[in-house]
Design a protein around this motif. Structure first.
Motif, PDB file in Angstrom:
ATOM      1  N   MET A  95       0.818  -1.212   0.000  1.00  0.00           N
ATOM      2  CA  MET A  95       0.000   0.000   0.000  1.00  0.00           C
ATOM      3  C   MET A  95       0.850   1.260   0.000  1.00  0.00           C
ATOM      4  SD  MET A  95      -3.275  -0.789   2.490  1.00  0.00           S
ATOM      5  CE  MET A  95      -2.470  -1.740   3.778  1.00  0.00           C
ATOM      6  N   ALA A  96       1.984   1.220   0.686  1.00  0.00           N
ATOM      7  CA  ALA A  96       2.801   2.418   0.863  1.00  0.00           C
ATOM      8  C   ALA A  96       3.625   2.765  -0.370  1.00  0.00           C
ATOM      9  CB  ALA A  96       3.725   2.241   2.066  1.00  0.00           C
ATOM     10  N   PHE A  97       4.045   1.755  -1.147  1.00  0.00           N
ATOM     11  CA  PHE A  97       5.061   2.003  -2.171  1.00  0.00           C
ATOM     12  C   PHE A  97       4.681   1.622  -3.596  1.00  0.00           C
ATOM     13  CE2 PHE A  97       7.386   0.921   1.841  1.00  0.00           C
ATOM     14  CZ  PHE A  97       7.681   2.223   2.181  1.00  0.00           C
ATOM     15  N   PHE A  98       3.632   0.825  -3.780  1.00  0.00           N
ATOM     16  CA  PHE A  98       3.263   0.386  -5.123  1.00  0.00           C
ATOM     17  C   PHE A  98       1.955   1.059  -5.547  1.00  0.00           C
ATOM     18  CE2 PHE A  98       5.540  -3.869  -4.072  1.00  0.00           C
ATOM     19  CZ  PHE A  98       6.765  -3.281  -4.312  1.00  0.00           C
ATOM     20  N   SER A  99       1.875   1.448  -6.812  1.00  0.00           N
ATOM     21  CA  SER A  99       0.744   2.228  -7.311  1.00  0.00           C
ATOM     22  C   SER A  99      -0.151   1.411  -8.242  1.00  0.00           C
ATOM     23  CB  SER A  99       1.260   3.460  -8.069  1.00  0.00           C
ATOM     24  OG  SER A  99       2.031   4.271  -7.219  1.00  0.00           O
ATOM     25  N   PRO A 100      -1.451   1.725  -8.275  1.00  0.00           N
ATOM     26  CA  PRO A 100      -2.394   0.981  -9.129  1.00  0.00           C
ATOM     27  C   PRO A 100      -2.160   1.127 -10.628  1.00  0.00           C
ATOM     28  CG  PRO A 100      -3.554   2.126  -7.376  1.00  0.00           C
ATOM     29  CD  PRO A 100      -2.152   2.637  -7.365  1.00  0.00           C
ATOM     30  N   ASN A 101      -1.382   2.099 -11.050  1.00  0.00           N
ATOM     31  CA  ASN A 101      -1.193   2.302 -12.491  1.00  0.00           C
ATOM     32  C   ASN A 101       0.206   1.964 -12.987  1.00  0.00           C
ATOM     33  OD1 ASN A 101       0.009   4.389 -11.121  1.00  0.00           O
ATOM     34  ND2 ASN A 101      -0.653   5.990 -12.549  1.00  0.00           N
ATOM     35  N   LYS A 102       1.009   1.297 -12.133  1.00  0.00           N
ATOM     36  CA  LYS A 102       2.368   0.941 -12.524  1.00  0.00           C
ATOM     37  C   LYS A 102       2.662  -0.505 -12.129  1.00  0.00           C
ATOM     38  CE  LYS A 102       4.213   5.645 -12.090  1.00  0.00           C
ATOM     39  NZ  LYS A 102       5.227   6.501 -11.417  1.00  0.00           N
ATOM     40  N   ALA A 103       3.056  -1.322 -13.087  1.00  0.00           N
ATOM     41  CA  ALA A 103       3.262  -2.752 -12.834  1.00  0.00           C
ATOM     42  C   ALA A 103       4.538  -2.997 -12.035  1.00  0.00           C
ATOM     43  CB  ALA A 103       3.323  -3.510 -14.155  1.00  0.00           C
ATOM     44  N   ILE A 104       4.410  -3.823 -11.011  1.00  0.00           N
ATOM     45  CA  ILE A 104       5.577  -4.262 -10.246  1.00  0.00           C
ATOM     46  C   ILE A 104       6.037  -5.613 -10.795  1.00  0.00           C
ATOM     47  CG2 ILE A 104       4.800  -3.028  -8.194  1.00  0.00           C
ATOM     48  CD1 ILE A 104       3.930  -5.769  -7.034  1.00  0.00           C
ATOM     49  N   ARG A 105       7.205  -6.045 -10.351  1.00  0.00           N
ATOM     50  CA  ARG A 105       7.741  -7.326 -10.804  1.00  0.00           C
ATOM     51  C   ARG A 105       8.095  -8.203  -9.615  1.00  0.00           C
ATOM     52  NH1 ARG A 105      12.024  -5.154 -15.420  1.00  0.00           N
ATOM     53  NH2 ARG A 105      10.439  -4.252 -16.816  1.00  0.00           N
ATOM     54  N   PHE A 106       7.818  -9.490  -9.761  1.00  0.00           N
ATOM     55  CA  PHE A 106       8.299 -10.498  -8.827  1.00  0.00           C
ATOM     56  C   PHE A 106       8.434 -11.814  -9.573  1.00  0.00           C
ATOM     57  CE2 PHE A 106       3.701  -9.794  -7.850  1.00  0.00           C
ATOM     58  CZ  PHE A 106       3.167 -11.005  -8.297  1.00  0.00           C
ATOM     59  N   PRO A 107       9.159 -12.783  -9.020  1.00  0.00           N
ATOM     60  CA  PRO A 107       9.376 -14.044  -9.743  1.00  0.00           C
ATOM     61  C   PRO A 107       8.070 -14.802  -9.988  1.00  0.00           C
ATOM     62  CG  PRO A 107      10.943 -13.802  -7.956  1.00  0.00           C
ATOM     63  CD  PRO A 107       9.919 -12.730  -7.766  1.00  0.00           C
ATOM     64  N   ALA A 108       8.050 -15.558 -11.069  1.00  0.00           N
ATOM     65  CA  ALA A 108       6.864 -16.359 -11.400  1.00  0.00           C
ATOM     66  C   ALA A 108       6.666 -17.496 -10.399  1.00  0.00           C
ATOM     67  CB  ALA A 108       6.981 -16.903 -12.816  1.00  0.00           C
ATOM     68  N   ILE A 109       7.760 -17.968  -9.827  1.00  0.00           N
ATOM     69  CA  ILE A 109       7.701 -18.988  -8.772  1.00  0.00           C
ATOM     70  C   ILE A 109       8.225 -18.327  -7.512  1.00  0.00           C
ATOM     71  CG2 ILE A 109       8.503 -21.243  -7.984  1.00  0.00           C
ATOM     72  CD1 ILE A 109       8.918 -21.964 -10.951  1.00  0.00           C
ATOM     73  N   THR A 110       7.331 -18.062  -6.570  1.00  0.00           N
ATOM     74  CA  THR A 110       7.720 -17.293  -5.393  1.00  0.00           C
ATOM     75  C   THR A 110       6.641 -17.420  -4.327  1.00  0.00           C
ATOM     76  OG1 THR A 110       8.618 -15.158  -4.709  1.00  0.00           O
ATOM     77  CG2 THR A 110       6.659 -15.091  -6.104  1.00  0.00           C
ATOM     78  N   TYR A 111       6.718 -16.593  -3.301  1.00  0.00           N
ATOM     79  CA  TYR A 111       5.744 -16.579  -2.226  1.00  0.00           C
ATOM     80  C   TYR A 111       4.381 -16.178  -2.797  1.00  0.00           C
ATOM     81  CZ  TYR A 111       3.820 -15.485   2.425  1.00  0.00           C
ATOM     82  OH  TYR A 111       3.061 -15.443   3.578  1.00  0.00           O
ATOM     83  N   SER A 112       3.394 -17.028  -2.620  1.00  0.00           N
ATOM     84  CA  SER A 112       2.127 -16.841  -3.322  1.00  0.00           C
ATOM     85  C   SER A 112       1.238 -15.760  -2.721  1.00  0.00           C
ATOM     86  CB  SER A 112       1.355 -18.166  -3.398  1.00  0.00           C
ATOM     87  OG  SER A 112       1.210 -18.766  -2.133  1.00  0.00           O
ATOM     88  N   PHE A 113       1.700 -15.080  -1.658  1.00  0.00           N
ATOM     89  CA  PHE A 113       0.955 -13.936  -1.145  1.00  0.00           C
ATOM     90  C   PHE A 113       1.133 -12.698  -2.029  1.00  0.00           C
ATOM     91  CE2 PHE A 113      -0.787 -13.968   3.413  1.00  0.00           C
ATOM     92  CZ  PHE A 113      -1.934 -13.282   3.042  1.00  0.00           C
ATOM     93  N   TYR A 114       2.212 -12.628  -2.808  1.00  0.00           N
ATOM     94  CA  TYR A 114       2.461 -11.427  -3.596  1.00  0.00           C
ATOM     95  C   TYR A 114       1.340 -11.149  -4.599  1.00  0.00           C
ATOM     96  CZ  TYR A 114       7.247 -11.972  -1.763  1.00  0.00           C
ATOM     97  OH  TYR A 114       8.351 -12.128  -0.962  1.00  0.00           O
ATOM     98  N   PRO A 115       0.933 -12.121  -5.424  1.00  0.00           N
ATOM     99  CA  PRO A 115      -0.189 -11.826  -6.331  1.00  0.00           C
ATOM    100  C   PRO A 115      -1.499 -11.581  -5.597  1.00  0.00           C
ATOM    101  CG  PRO A 115       0.457 -14.137  -6.483  1.00  0.00           C
ATOM    102  CD  PRO A 115       1.522 -13.447  -5.682  1.00  0.00           C
TER     103      PRO A 115
END
Length: 352
Positions: A95-115
């Motif tokens: 909530m503090a650092f990522f915006s609704p109009n800009k895509a973030i990146r994380f690994p395709a195989i990772t902690y499943s809470f991110y998506p």
């Protein structure tokens, strides 16, 4: 009665945690809990707090715990934020650092809470494929439009990325926050905490659930530039000023201060991990190089889901992810030596 649900609720696809079965006959090797109890100092601190202070609200600033963490991490108190488990800290960070109009990146195989968080907060994301050996290509995380979140070591793969790779990702995202999720770093070669004095866009998130044996107490923390910590505090205080209770504060402080107990139990787990990897390989399993308190393994001769089901029938829980690319792997937490011996007894009965 879904007609009463908000659009946000309908959009949610909740995180699915590992099975929690309250049966003393079960050997739990599925949720990466520490098999050893917390420091004895934790119990004493909680006992004293129960007797004296539960009628009072806890501190909203958590100064005493932040100071204890800062001392162990060799940073200032102003560089530390504490929350109700690292999952809450991660949610505040999204909530503090990522915006609704800009895509973030994380690994395709990772902690499943991110998506899950990304969908909840309507943050677009790019899932970056890992290389064939399950390691990251750091260049794929350069120049993200909205930021990066990356576990190191990664889960569920257990693989650690060198600090040189992590620093390259931070350096090549100068205009966005890079979150390094170090839930398992105490079982790995080293933390990236030293980099926060060089990069004001770096946030490191840690937990007391793994190496400090406090999964049931729910305490996590973040380390970063004081302006990042201020942003997290603004989010927290707009949500709930008292996210960490009095028992958790004093228990976590006691755990952080008992450095000898922490070193002893962590060393035991690392030693047992080496033995487990060797025993798995003797049985024909391929095990990814682990820098965590679990291993990620597969057998070329035995189906992973069947192994998971048959071990469960024998009162041993491991973790199986029915997902592409990793659906022939199982994740196995490192327990005590006795727990792992019982695990291998059952594995031998199953695979012959």
């Amino acid at each position: 009665m879904m007609k009463y649900w908000s659009e946000r609720t309908k959009r949610c696809t909740p995180y699915i945690p590992g099975e929690q079965i309250n049966d003393p006959a079960i050997i739990k090797l599925n949720t990466n809990e520490n098999p050893y109890p917390p420091s004895p100092r934790v119990k004493e601190a909680i006992k004293q707090e129960m007797e004296n202070s539960l009628h009072r609200y806890p501190s909203s600033t958590l100064d005493s715990l932040r100071q204890a963490i800062a001392k162990q991490e060799n940073v200032q108190k102003e560089n530390v934020f504490v929350g109700n488990g690292s999952d809450e800290v991660l949610a505040f960070a999204f909530m503090a650092f990522f915006s609704p109009n800009k895509a973030i990146r994380f690994p395709a195989i990772t902690y499943s809470f991110y998506p899950v968080y990304a969908n909840l907060f309507q943050i677009p994301f790019e899932e970056i494929p890992l290389k064939s050996d399950f390691t990251i290509n750091q260049h794929d995380f350069f120049r993200s439009a909205g930021g990066v979140i990356l576990p190191n070591p990664n889960a569920p793969t257990s693989i650690y990325a060198s600090l040189e790779r992590i620093e390259a990702i931070i350096k090549n995202n100068p205009d966005h926050v890079v979150i390094i999720d170090e839930a398992y770093v105490d079982f790995a070669p080293g933390t990236a905490v030293s980099l926060i004095n060089r990069y004001d866009n770096l946030l490191i998130v840690k937990t007391l659930s793994k190496s400090r044996s406090l999964a049931g107490l729910r305490v996590g923390y973040a380390i970063g530039h004081k302006h990042l910590i201020e942003a997290l505090t603004r989010i927290k205080d707009s949500f709930n000023s008292y996210t960490v209770d009095r028992l958790a504060i004093v228990g976590a402080k006691a755990a952080m201060e008992d450095t000898s107990y922490f070193a002893e139990t962590t060393a035991k787990i690392i030693q047992t991990r080496s033995w487990v990897v060797n025993e798995m390989e003797k049985r024909g399993f391929f095990v990814l190089p682990s820098a965590t308190n679990f291993i990620f393994a597969h057998s070329p001769d035995y189906d992973a889901e069947i192994l998971y089901q048959q071990l469960k029938a024998k009162n041993i829980l491991i973790r199986y992810f029915k997902k592409p690319t990793i659906d022939q792997y199982v994740r196995i937490s490192i327990g005590t030596d006795d727990m792992m011996k019982k695990f291998f007894q059952q594995v031998d009965e199953i695979i012959g």
